[in-house]
Design an enzyme around this catalytic site. Structure first.
Site, PDB file in Angstrom:
ATOM      1  N   CYS A  32       0.837  -1.192   0.000  1.00 36.70           N
ATOM      2  CA  CYS A  32       0.000   0.000   0.000  1.00 36.70           C
ATOM      3  C   CYS A  32       0.877   1.250   0.000  1.00 36.70           C
ATOM      4  O   CYS A  32       1.690   1.442   0.895  1.00 36.70           O
ATOM      5  CB  CYS A  32      -0.919   0.001   1.229  1.00 36.70           C
ATOM      6  SG  CYS A  32      -1.792   1.565   1.408  1.00 36.70           S
ATOM      7  N   HIS A 149      -8.575   7.240   3.324  1.00 36.94           N
ATOM      8  CA  HIS A 149      -8.117   8.555   2.872  1.00 36.94           C
ATOM      9  C   HIS A 149      -9.232   9.306   2.160  1.00 36.94           C
ATOM     10  O   HIS A 149     -10.187   8.713   1.671  1.00 36.94           O
ATOM     11  CB  HIS A 149      -6.910   8.420   1.939  1.00 36.94           C
ATOM     12  CG  HIS A 149      -7.248   7.853   0.581  1.00 36.94           C
ATOM     13  ND1 HIS A 149      -7.524   6.519   0.372  1.00 36.94           N
ATOM     14  CD2 HIS A 149      -7.375   8.455  -0.631  1.00 36.94           C
ATOM     15  CE1 HIS A 149      -7.790   6.313  -0.907  1.00 36.94           C
ATOM     16  NE2 HIS A 149      -7.721   7.477  -1.547  1.00 36.94           N
TER      17      HIS A 149
HETATM   18 ZN   LIG Z   1      -2.187   1.281   3.697  1.00 35.88          ZN
END
Ligand SMILES: [Zn+2]
Ligand SMILES: [Zn+2]
Ligand SMILES: [Zn+2]
Length: 332
Positions: A32, A149
């Site tokens: 990620c 996010h």
């Molecule tokens: Zn992440």
């Protein structure tokens, strides 16, 4: 390559951003790019070994402060502009498996502060007319990274959906002498059936005119134009109400509820918008635990929403999952 191309049929800009084709698509959790860089691991977007909330420029921006020259030449019918603007990513937490709904209310309050900070800083740039803060959540609406996010697009123009709200708000004001959103809020409160939750500063409701089954709007009780007009206690009130709505969403079908969250604030082009009233809108794609609301012929081709549910019933359903939010003693 990126540029703004004018659509004369609808009177709006379209951004081309061909470099975005290469962007990271649903990487495994070990890779990620939004997780903090691990010792000896591959370098992510976030070099610090730990962060709380973080904001950085999007690596695959549709708009940038110093855009390349357009790849094509404009004509009188088809004007072209450089794709100038700013695209930022806001990381809610270093924890890859978290979501805004599972974050504590204290963290959501910090996010409200970040939204205010970015609205002010990006809005002060002379080439920015509108700061749009939003979140896409869930694969159902095309999210390519699972890390919790949100995003910020700072545009060099007022986007068309906002322009429509501004126009409607201004003409409502001229016709009645009152604010449109203040009137919507008092009508929702008077009726009561579509209210989801509320506190001394904010109210959440599925509006009378909702296009999506679980479309929730959150509005401030005070007539304000942007998040930056909020007092500290109102900022906390917003964090509380966001947490209440997000938790209720997750409980609804006992799954991490996908949505688009859009913050609608006044433009930052220097004009006065005292007739406008900022608010937050959620567009969740789910109709049931397993069925999606598709934007099909009528919605996409003609612009008329067909909602096969009643806002009054969906609000009752969602309201049953709301619980109060408790702050920790140590909250700032
Ligand atoms: Zn992440
Ligand atoms: Zn108002
Ligand atoms: Zn709106």
């Amino acid at each position: 390559m990126s540029e703004l191309r004018w659509n004369p049929l609808l009177g709006e800009w379209v951004a081309t951003a061909t470099h975005r084709q290469e962007r990271t698509f649903l990487p495994p959790a070990d890779f990620c790019p939004l997780c903090p860089t691990k010792e000896g691991g591959f370098p992510t977007e976030v070099p610090e070994s730990a962060y709380d909330l973080a904001v950085f420029e999007n690596r695959f921006p549709s708009l940038r402060p110093n855009p390349p020259a357009p790849a094509v030449e404009g004509t009188e019918l088809y004007p072209v502009l450089p794709a100038q603007g700013v695209c930022e990513v806001v990381l809610y937490s270093p924890d890859h498996n978290s979501t805004l709904a599972t974050e504590p209310v204290e963290q959501i309050y910090k996010l409200v502060r970040v939204w205010i900070d970015r609205f002010q800083e990006l809005g002060a740039l002379d080439f920015i007319d509108y700061v749009f803060e939003f979140e896409n959540k869930g694969e159902a609406i095309g999210v390519t990274l699972h890390h919790p996010h949100g995003q910020i697009y700072a545009y060099p123009f007022i986007p068309p959906r906002i322009q429509r709200e501004l126009d409607e708000s201004r003409s409502h004001q001229a016709r009645t002498g009152r604010c449109l959103v203040c009137d919507i809020v008092s009508e929702e409160q008077r009726d009561g059936r579509r209210i989801i939750a509320g506190n001394e500063s904010f109210v959440a409701y599925i509006p009378f005119f909702a296009g999506y089954p679980y479309e929730v709007h959150i509005a401030s009780l005070r007539h304000l134009q942007s998040l930056s007009d909020l007092s500290v206690s109102e900022q906390k009130g917003l964090a509380e109400l966001l947490k209440m709505v997000l938790v209720a969403y997750d409980r609804l079908f006992d799954l991490s509820f996908p949505y688009i969250m859009a913050i609608h604030q006044r433009p930052t082009d220097g004009s006065v918008y005292d007739y406008y009233h900022f608010h937050i809108e959620f567009y969740p794609p789910l109709r049931t635990a397993t069925k999606l609301k598709y934007l099909a012929g009528s919605e996409t081709g003609a612009g008329m929403f067909i909602n096969d549910t009643l806002a009054e019933e969906k609000a009752k359903e969602l309201r049953a999952h709301v619980s109060p939010v408790v702050w920790k003693e140590s909250a700032p």
